[in-house]
Motif scaffolding. Structure first.
Motif, PDB file in Angstrom:
ATOM      1  N   VAL A  98       0.833  -1.206   0.000  1.00 39.05           N
ATOM      2  CA  VAL A  98       0.000   0.000   0.000  1.00 39.05           C
ATOM      3  C   VAL A  98       0.868   1.257   0.000  1.00 39.05           C
ATOM      4  O   VAL A  98       0.654   2.174  -0.792  1.00 39.05           O
ATOM      5  N   VAL A  99       1.865   1.296   0.880  1.00 41.03           N
ATOM      6  CA  VAL A  99       2.753   2.456   0.980  1.00 41.03           C
ATOM      7  C   VAL A  99       4.045   2.236   0.201  1.00 41.03           C
ATOM      8  O   VAL A  99       4.622   3.164  -0.354  1.00 41.03           O
ATOM      9  N   HIS A 100       4.512   1.001   0.133  1.00 35.89           N
ATOM     10  CA  HIS A 100       5.701   0.670  -0.662  1.00 35.89           C
ATOM     11  C   HIS A 100       5.628  -0.776  -1.104  1.00 35.89           C
ATOM     12  O   HIS A 100       4.758  -1.545  -0.667  1.00 35.89           O
ATOM     13  N   ASN A 101       6.554  -1.153  -2.008  1.00 34.77           N
ATOM     14  CA  ASN A 101       6.600  -2.532  -2.487  1.00 34.77           C
ATOM     15  C   ASN A 101       7.902  -3.239  -2.119  1.00 34.77           C
ATOM     16  O   ASN A 101       8.266  -4.242  -2.738  1.00 34.77           O
ATOM     17  N   GLY A 102       8.583  -2.712  -1.114  1.00 32.64           N
ATOM     18  CA  GLY A 102       9.842  -3.302  -0.686  1.00 32.64           C
ATOM     19  C   GLY A 102      11.044  -2.735  -1.398  1.00 32.64           C
ATOM     20  O   GLY A 102      12.181  -2.919  -0.951  1.00 32.64           O
ATOM     21  N   GLY A 143       9.200  -5.477  -5.210  1.00 31.60           N
ATOM     22  CA  GLY A 143       9.350  -4.995  -6.579  1.00 31.60           C
ATOM     23  C   GLY A 143       8.266  -5.653  -7.412  1.00 31.60           C
ATOM     24  O   GLY A 143       7.081  -5.461  -7.198  1.00 31.60           O
ATOM     25  N   HIS A 144       8.667  -6.487  -8.372  1.00 30.96           N
ATOM     26  CA  HIS A 144       7.702  -7.210  -9.200  1.00 30.96           C
ATOM     27  C   HIS A 144       7.798  -8.715  -8.972  1.00 30.96           C
ATOM     28  O   HIS A 144       7.296  -9.497  -9.767  1.00 30.96           O
ATOM     29  N   GLN A 145       8.426  -9.133  -7.874  1.00 34.33           N
ATOM     30  CA  GLN A 145       8.589 -10.553  -7.569  1.00 34.33           C
ATOM     31  C   GLN A 145       7.803 -10.908  -6.314  1.00 34.33           C
ATOM     32  O   GLN A 145       7.874 -10.211  -5.305  1.00 34.33           O
ATOM     33  N   LEU A 146       7.052 -11.998  -6.369  1.00 35.13           N
ATOM     34  CA  LEU A 146       6.367 -12.497  -5.190  1.00 35.13           C
ATOM     35  C   LEU A 146       7.306 -13.397  -4.407  1.00 35.13           C
ATOM     36  O   LEU A 146       7.910 -14.317  -4.974  1.00 35.13           O
ATOM     37  N   ILE A 202       1.535 -14.742   3.714  1.00 26.66           N
ATOM     38  CA  ILE A 202       1.951 -15.908   2.942  1.00 26.66           C
ATOM     39  C   ILE A 202       2.979 -15.488   1.894  1.00 26.66           C
ATOM     40  O   ILE A 202       4.049 -16.094   1.757  1.00 26.66           O
ATOM     41  N   VAL A 203       2.661 -14.452   1.134  1.00 26.79           N
ATOM     42  CA  VAL A 203       3.580 -13.879   0.149  1.00 26.79           C
ATOM     43  C   VAL A 203       3.467 -12.365   0.198  1.00 26.79           C
ATOM     44  O   VAL A 203       2.448 -11.813   0.619  1.00 26.79           O
ATOM     45  N   VAL A 204       4.519 -11.695  -0.245  1.00 26.31           N
ATOM     46  CA  VAL A 204       4.471 -10.256  -0.499  1.00 26.31           C
ATOM     47  C   VAL A 204       5.121  -9.995  -1.846  1.00 26.31           C
ATOM     48  O   VAL A 204       5.879 -10.826  -2.359  1.00 26.31           O
TER      49      VAL A 204
END
Length: 290
Positions: free
Chosen positions: A30-34, A174-177, A169-171
């Protein structure tokens, strides 16, 4: 409460802001993607606070809030975008502290060991442990839960309690789960092991977050005046529904593949997804914005 199985889309948080005194906002997704933070999300939280609202970030990060504040700063999240933060790591520390002196086996990154500093815990080999504490996979860039099958089976056979510091379970990094501690906890439970999970969707992290909000406001917070924001059905949405909190569903997170174009999610697809998951939301939005 207005958690609806067919929520409307909204153009931004501003469409809902006047109905709520407190926002409990998810962080990752929501605020960032890591890798990078989202400027519109940061601006939305700042605008909500400038209008008199209180923002408590609520995250399943398996570290204490001090480290997450530092991480947010590195990712460009301004300190005036939130009032306080509660992490799954904070609540996990409380769960472990209740057990008193204990020998534990850690599964996760070495950097996560700061979570246990100051507690009456002794880190030991698996065959000496009285409890397992999991903060994640040891190398989540390449490993999956299948890599832990033998280890988890041996621990479950000894009936060791499994304390999970991150229920995700997953996050999306970037674009990788990537898999999280919650995936290992789920498998441990399937193997017959007993799990203890502190973060979303479970009650302890919400109790802590609402207590922080009440402390900031100087008064108790009515649940109908609290809006949860999140992108994860098993954690954010489920937790909000269980706690009788309205939720703004951010569709552009980990479930974005279900809804068509990320920036223009199909409302029918969103409604079908919520119906299948037996969940609801106050409204939905592709990404948090004001």
């Amino acid at each position: 409460m207005a958690n609806l199985s067919s929520p409307p889309p909204v153009p931004g948080l501003s469409a809902l802001a006047d109905s709520y005194d407190v926002v409990l906002c998810d962080v990752w997704g929501v605020v960032h993607n890591g890798v990078t933070s989202f400027p519109e999300a940061r601006a939305a939280l700042r605008a909500y606070r400038q209008g008199g609202g209180t923002v408590v970030l609520i995250t399943n990060a398996p570290r204490t809030s001090h480290f997450i504040v530092e991480q947010l700063g590195v990712l460009g999240v301004e300190r005036d975008a939130f009032d306080d933060i509660v992490t799954s790591g904070d609540v996990t520390r409380a769960l472990l502290a209740e057990r008193g002196p204990v020998r534990f086996h850690h599964i996760g990154l070495e950097r996560d060991l700061t979570l246990y500093e100051g507690l009456a815990l002794t880190r030991v080999a698996p065959d000496e442990a009285e409890v397992v504490s999991c903060t994640g996979l040891r190398n989540d860039l390449v490993e999956t839960p299948a890599d832990y099958e033998a280890e988890l089976a041996a621990l479950a056979a000894r009936d060791l309690p499994f304390v999970c510091a991150n229920p995700d379970i997953v996050v999306e990094r970037g674009h990788q789960l990537v898999y999280c501690a919650g995936a290992l906890a789920a498998r441990y439970a399937e193997l017959g092991g007993q799990t203890f999970v502190a973060g979303k969707p479970h009650a302890p992290i919400y109790d802590a977050a609402l207590e922080r909000a009440a402390r900031i406001l100087g008064r108790p917070v009515a649940r109908e005046r609290v809006l949860a924001i999140g992108d994860g059905a098993p954690t954010d949405l489920t937790g909000a529904v269980r706690q009788n909190l309205d939720v703004l569903f951010v569709t552009g997170g980990i479930h974005s593949g279900h809804f068509g174009p990320v920036d223009q999610p199909d409302a029918g697809a969103v409604h079908r997804f919520l119906d299948t998951e037996k969940l609801g939301a106050r409204a939905f939005i592709p990404g948090l914005r004001w």
